[in-house]
Design an enzyme around this catalytic site. Structure first.
Site, PDB file in Angstrom:
ATOM      1  N   GLY A  67     -17.895   3.434  -0.813  1.00  0.00           N
ATOM      2  CA  GLY A  67     -18.024   3.688  -2.256  1.00  0.00           C
ATOM      3  C   GLY A  67     -19.225   4.596  -2.455  1.00  0.00           C
ATOM      4  O   GLY A  67     -20.306   4.328  -1.903  1.00  0.00           O
TER       5      GLY A  67
ATOM      6  N   ALA B  72     -22.474   2.787  -3.813  1.00  0.00           N
ATOM      7  CA  ALA B  72     -23.097   1.883  -2.841  1.00  0.00           C
ATOM      8  C   ALA B  72     -23.661   2.669  -1.664  1.00  0.00           C
ATOM      9  O   ALA B  72     -24.765   2.380  -1.183  1.00  0.00           O
ATOM     10  CB  ALA B  72     -22.069   0.859  -2.357  1.00  0.00           C
ATOM     11  N   ASN B  73     -22.917   3.672  -1.209  1.00  0.00           N
ATOM     12  CA  ASN B  73     -23.417   4.478  -0.084  1.00  0.00           C
ATOM     13  C   ASN B  73     -24.734   5.152  -0.452  1.00  0.00           C
ATOM     14  O   ASN B  73     -25.679   5.193   0.346  1.00  0.00           O
ATOM     15  CB  ASN B  73     -22.408   5.573   0.295  1.00  0.00           C
ATOM     16  CG  ASN B  73     -21.091   5.013   0.807  1.00  0.00           C
ATOM     17  OD1 ASN B  73     -21.003   3.840   1.142  1.00  0.00           O
ATOM     18  ND2 ASN B  73     -20.076   5.857   0.862  1.00  0.00           N
TER      19      ASN B  73
ATOM     20  N   ASN C 177     -20.636  19.821  -4.132  1.00  0.00           N
ATOM     21  CA  ASN C 177     -20.296  20.500  -2.872  1.00  0.00           C
ATOM     22  C   ASN C 177     -19.441  21.721  -3.209  1.00  0.00           C
ATOM     23  O   ASN C 177     -19.310  22.094  -4.389  1.00  0.00           O
ATOM     24  CB  ASN C 177     -19.619  19.527  -1.888  1.00  0.00           C
ATOM     25  CG  ASN C 177     -18.254  19.060  -2.378  1.00  0.00           C
ATOM     26  OD1 ASN C 177     -17.682  19.628  -3.327  1.00  0.00           O
ATOM     27  ND2 ASN C 177     -17.714  18.039  -1.752  1.00  0.00           N
TER      28      ASN C 177
ATOM     29  N   GLY D  84     -22.068  22.041   3.431  1.00  0.00           N
ATOM     30  CA  GLY D  84     -21.706  21.510   4.745  1.00  0.00           C
ATOM     31  C   GLY D  84     -22.685  21.967   5.804  1.00  0.00           C
ATOM     32  O   GLY D  84     -23.905  21.932   5.623  1.00  0.00           O
TER      33      GLY D  84
ATOM     34  N   ASP E 100     -23.101  11.473   0.443  1.00  0.00           N
ATOM     35  CA  ASP E 100     -23.834  10.295  -0.037  1.00  0.00           C
ATOM     36  C   ASP E 100     -25.178  10.178   0.682  1.00  0.00           C
ATOM     37  O   ASP E 100     -26.200   9.839   0.062  1.00  0.00           O
ATOM     38  CB  ASP E 100     -23.001   9.027   0.176  1.00  0.00           C
ATOM     39  CG  ASP E 100     -21.679   9.100  -0.564  1.00  0.00           C
ATOM     40  OD1 ASP E 100     -21.636   9.766  -1.620  1.00  0.00           O
ATOM     41  OD2 ASP E 100     -20.689   8.514  -0.086  1.00  0.00           O
TER      42      ASP E 100
HETATM   43  O1  RIB Z   1     -18.193   9.523  -0.184  1.00  0.00           O
HETATM   44  C1  RIB Z   1     -17.517   8.681   0.721  1.00  0.00           C
HETATM   45  C2  RIB Z   1     -16.916   7.538  -0.026  1.00  0.00           C
HETATM   46  O2  RIB Z   1     -15.894   8.019  -0.854  1.00  0.00           O
HETATM   47  C3  RIB Z   1     -16.263   6.510   0.851  1.00  0.00           C
HETATM   48  O3  RIB Z   1     -17.141   5.502   1.278  1.00  0.00           O
HETATM   49  C4  RIB Z   1     -15.127   5.996  -0.010  1.00  0.00           C
HETATM   50  O4  RIB Z   1     -15.296   4.685  -0.425  1.00  0.00           O
HETATM   51  C5  RIB Z   1     -15.051   6.960  -1.185  1.00  0.00           C
HETATM   52  O5  RIB Z   1     -15.560   6.394  -2.312  1.00  0.00           O
END
Ligand code: RIB
Length: 314
Positions: free
Chosen positions: A41, A44-45, A186, A224, A254
């Site tokens: 997510g 969360a990431n 991006n 990238g 992330d």
């Molecule tokens: O950016 C990567 C994320 O995108 C993944 O962890 C996935 O859950 C999506 O939300």
């Protein structure tokens, strides 16, 4: 150096990851090599990336009252993240991302938002006290747009600079972009937001100009392996990324955004913060998974130092 206080508002998912030598075409079946279920997510990431980059992090999100949600919450708590405003939805399931990764590290992702879709402005208001004690607020677009807009407005009212990572890609209303401290699209997201694909440095600068004309204070276009273009009212510079062998690009953005927020909240210069974030993103693509691949501050600094030492003296 003092620790940054970062508020991340966004999604939490469980990533169901299949690794396969090749990505299948529509209608094609391919035999894959492995499967894993890992926390993910974008919100969360980014919260985990900021925490591992040395920040004190509060996370506002909505998860399901299910096993995936409980696991995601445990992982966030294990990272030392303040989860007091991560709410459990009584009805909706936790968010899920179905991810295919090939041998070159490329991926395709489909997200079922579940409880993320119910993260509301009311829940943001309930967490309003957080805006009084943070140095930066980090948002993405995996939760409803009215909620993102509400959070951005609250942050602006409290004088908290907002970084918007406009992912997944979508067009945005001018009132969201106006007054943002920073946007970090991006290549694809830049194309959708500005109508200009940043294939060269020149077109990246043009796209950044479009965003700044729309009222954004600063722009970082992530490119990238090429690094990132940083555009402010004073300069537009390319900040190169270290060369690495990519295994899985999931969550690279992330890693970049979380590390960036942590670095900026410590009052580093924008350029130094982009360099730090580039190194975090580069390390993340060398490992499989989103949260699982996020580097810690010491590793990021070690990569920065190694790169400096390998450069010939001027
Ligand atoms: O950016 C990567 C994320 O995108 C993944 O962890 C996935 O859950 C999506 O939300």
């Amino acid at each position: 150096m003092s620790q940054a206080r970062v508020l991340v508002i966004g999604s939490s998912n469980t990533d169901l990851i299949v690794q396969s030598p090749n990505l299948p075409s529509p209608g094609q079946t391919v035999m894959a090599s492995s499967f894993s279920s890992l926390p993910g997510g974008k919100g969360a990431n980014q919260a985990v990336a900021a925490a591992r980059s040395g920040a004190i992090v509060s996370f506002v999100a909505r998860i399901g009252s299910d096993a995936y949600g409980s696991q995601a919450l445990c992982r966030l708590e294990a990272e030392g993240i303040d989860t007091n405003f991560v709410m459990k939805d009584p009805d909706l399931p936790s968010g899920i991302a179905s991810i295919l990764v090939d041998d070159t590290g490329e991926n395709v992702i489909a997200v079922v938002p579940g409880a993320n879709a119910a993260l509301s402005p009311v829940q943001i208001d309930a967490a309003g006290s957080l805006f009084e004690r943070v140095s930066i607020c980090l948002l993405q677009l995996e939760t409803p747009l009215p909620t993102v807009l509400h959070a951005a407005n609250l942050a602006k009212e409290h004088g908290v600079p907002v970084i918007l990572n406009p992912a997944p890609a979508r067009k945005l209303p001018p009132q969201l972009l106006s007054g943002l401290f920073l946007v970090t699209p991006n290549e694809t997201e830049t194309g959708i937001l500005t109508g200009i694909l940043p294939e060269t440095e020149k077109t990246a600068r043009q796209a950044a100009d479009v965003l700044m004309d729309g009222g954004v204070n600063n722009v970082i276009i992530t490119l990238g392996a090429r690094g990132a273009l940083l555009a402010t009212d004073r300069e537009a510079v390319m900040v190169p990324a270290p060369a690495v062998v990519a295994r899985d690009t999931t969550g690279a953005g992330d890693a970049f955004n979380g590390a960036l927020a942590a670095a900026l909240g410590r009052m580093r210069s924008l350029r130094d913060a982009v360099d730090f974030a580039n190194c975090a993103g580069a390390l993340a693509v060398t490992r499989v998974g989103a949260q699982a691949a996020l580097p810690r501050e010491a590793e990021i600094r070690a990569l920065m130092d190694a790169r400096t030492q390998s450069q010939p003296p001027r």
